[in-house]
Design an enzyme around this catalytic site. Structure first.
Site, PDB file in Angstrom:
ATOM      1  N   LYS A  35       0.847  -1.200   0.000  1.00  0.00           N
ATOM      2  CA  LYS A  35       0.000   0.000   0.000  1.00  0.00           C
ATOM      3  C   LYS A  35       0.882   1.250   0.000  1.00  0.00           C
ATOM      4  CE  LYS A  35      -0.306  -0.288   5.050  1.00  0.00           C
ATOM      5  NZ  LYS A  35      -1.133  -0.788   6.152  1.00  0.00           N
ATOM      6  N   ARG A 130     -10.185  -0.111  15.680  1.00  0.00           N
ATOM      7  CA  ARG A 130     -10.095   0.799  14.545  1.00  0.00           C
ATOM      8  C   ARG A 130     -11.113   0.370  13.499  1.00  0.00           C
ATOM      9  NH1 ARG A 130      -4.352   1.101  11.482  1.00  0.00           N
ATOM     10  NH2 ARG A 130      -5.074  -0.962  10.833  1.00  0.00           N
ATOM     11  N   TYR A 259      18.758  28.206   9.771  1.00  0.00           N
ATOM     12  CA  TYR A 259      17.620  28.981  10.256  1.00  0.00           C
ATOM     13  C   TYR A 259      17.530  28.968  11.773  1.00  0.00           C
ATOM     14  CZ  TYR A 259      15.433  29.431   5.625  1.00  0.00           C
ATOM     15  OH  TYR A 259      15.141  29.751   4.324  1.00  0.00           O
ATOM     16  N   MET A 307      14.165  23.682   3.219  1.00  0.00           N
ATOM     17  CA  MET A 307      13.302  23.024   2.241  1.00  0.00           C
ATOM     18  C   MET A 307      14.107  22.165   1.261  1.00  0.00           C
ATOM     19  SD  MET A 307      10.527  24.631  -0.439  1.00  0.00           S
ATOM     20  CE  MET A 307       9.431  25.313   0.771  1.00  0.00           C
TER      21      MET A 307
HETATM   22  C1  PLP Z   1      -0.412  -1.932   6.739  1.00  0.00           C
HETATM   23  C2  PLP Z   1      -1.039  -3.194   7.186  1.00  0.00           C
HETATM   24  C3  PLP Z   1      -0.259  -4.350   7.389  1.00  0.00           C
HETATM   25  C4  PLP Z   1       1.257  -4.335   7.337  1.00  0.00           C
HETATM   26  O1  PLP Z   1       1.739  -3.780   8.533  1.00  0.00           O
HETATM   27  P1  PLP Z   1       3.309  -3.738   8.844  1.00  0.00           P
HETATM   28  O2  PLP Z   1       3.400  -3.241  10.233  1.00  0.00           O
HETATM   29  O3  PLP Z   1       3.907  -2.781   7.875  1.00  0.00           O
HETATM   30  O4  PLP Z   1       3.787  -5.120   8.654  1.00  0.00           O
HETATM   31  C5  PLP Z   1      -0.910  -5.519   7.702  1.00  0.00           C
HETATM   32  N1  PLP Z   1      -2.261  -5.559   7.830  1.00  0.00           N
HETATM   33  C6  PLP Z   1      -3.044  -4.476   7.662  1.00  0.00           C
HETATM   34  C7  PLP Z   1      -4.504  -4.587   7.837  1.00  0.00           C
HETATM   35  C8  PLP Z   1      -2.447  -3.258   7.354  1.00  0.00           C
HETATM   36  O5  PLP Z   1      -3.226  -2.175   7.194  1.00  0.00           O
END
Ligand code: PLP
Length: 363
Positions: A35, A130, A259, A307
């Protein structure tokens, strides 16, 4: 490419890390989580470099379609399922696997043509709070879906809140809740383990679950565990973020750098200016002392990140010169070390890399 700021992506390391995940759970399939553009590494490139992947996991249908249209044939799992009912037709057409976490999603599936064949990952909220059905509501959700002609099969899925912290009992409590909730349901295929659980909690992906692990961050070579173990120590960083020194100057003791005069020289110092900044994704809140490497020598950030540039201490690196390569993170300076100095985690460093950073793929 004139500006020398790049992320080199080591495809062999990515494959190696996937095999580390597989070796932890030889009886499971592994859904490679790519993802957010493969955590900033480039999802299409990485997916094609991992022909052996059992499946891929993404956050939304746009990410899944991008992979399919690039020629990816493996199953693709939508980790949060669909956001709108209209996505279901595309899910069917592209044969995606979809998470289901709410009653509204179940109702939408009921409205689909009877000839549909959805592959469902039903989400159990075992304590993360969640997404997903509570242990009380889960069996009814399962039975509703299981009775639908539109449903081909169902995988049980949950997500752990604390699998990276080995001394916490939360993972065990979540696992026990999963086992007791799923006991009486007839599908036994399950998917519980993210990277940390894959590496450190073998009971979450044991053979009895006939399941799937879901490794994400480990594929990119960052160790998610609070205390590394023999499995996590095998991981190899995939991304190496580098730039070059574009200016060097002598700065006198008591003068400041950058800065806000954040850094004040304790002695006469040699300061190097590097062509990378927060608009490239290097965090602005990196503290003085954040490690970098120049010509194989570790040194540190001094002064606030701008930046497009940042400044480093070259006082004790006599052979550093204009054009010397600086590693911001990668094989030598671990992303986790940098993340610690920025009060964040490697996930945000990787996903924060911006379009301006040239990506180079090495195989
Ligand atoms: C992002 C995600 C993972 C992977 O998590 P990692 O900590 O990067 O291994 C697995 N399951 C779900 C539902 C996720 O959203």
């Amino acid at each position: 490419m004139a500006r020398p700021t790049k992320a080199s992506i080591d495809l062999a390391a990515f494959r190696h890390n996937y095999r580390v995940a597989k070796a932890q759970s030889p009886n499971s399939q592994a859904v490679a989580i790519i993802k957010a553009d493969a955590y900033g590494h480039g999802a299409v490139k990485l997916a094609h470099a991992l022909q052996e992947a059992d499946a891929f996991g993404v956050a939304c249908i746009e990410e899944a379609i991008e992979l399919r249209e690039s020629g990816i044939k493996q199953p693709i799992l939508l980790l949060e399922g669909f956001f709108e009912e209209s996505e279901l037709e595309l899910i069917q057409q592209h044969n995606f696997w979809t998470a289901v976490h709410s009653q509204a999603q179940i109702e939408a599936i009921k409205r689909q043509p009877q000839s549909s064949q959805f592959k469902i990952w039903l989400k159990l909220d075992s304590g993360m709070h969640r997404l997903g059905f509570s242990p009380q509501d889960y069996p009814a959700a399962f039975e509703q879906l299981n009775a639908l002609p539109q449903v081909d099969n169902i995988v049980h899925m949950t997500h752990f809140a604390c699998a990276d912290e080995l001394d916490k009992s939360m993972t065990q409590s979540q696992l026990e809740l999963c086992i007791s909730t799923l006991e009486k349901l007839d599908s036994k295929t399950s998917s519980f383990a993210n990277s940390s659980a894959t590496l450190a909690h073998p009971s979450t992906h044991s053979e009895q679950f006939k399941g799937y692990t879901r490794p994400g961050i480990l594929l990119y070579g960052a160790d998610p565990l609070s205390h590394p173990n023999s499995a996590s120590e095998q991981l190899i960083p995939v991304m190496t973020l580098t730039s070059k020194i574009i200016a060097i100057r002598e700065v006198k003791a008591q003068e400041s750098v950058g800065y806000g005069e954040r850094y004040r020289c304790e002695r006469d110092m040699k300061i190097g200016t590097v062509a990378i900044g927060y608009a490239d994704g290097y965090p602005r809140h990196a503290k003085d002392g954040t490690p970098v490497m120049v010509n194989g020598v570790r040194t540190q950030l001094v002064g606030r990140v701008s930046m497009d540039m940042l400044t480093i201490d070259l006082t004790d690196i006599p052979n550093a010169e204009i054009g010397s390569t600086v590693e911001l993170w990668g094989k030598n300076v671990k992303a986790a070390e940098v993340a610690d100095c920025c009060d964040t985690i490697p996930y945000t460093l990787f996903t924060g890399i911006t379009r301006r950073v040239h990506k180079e793929y090495i195989d």
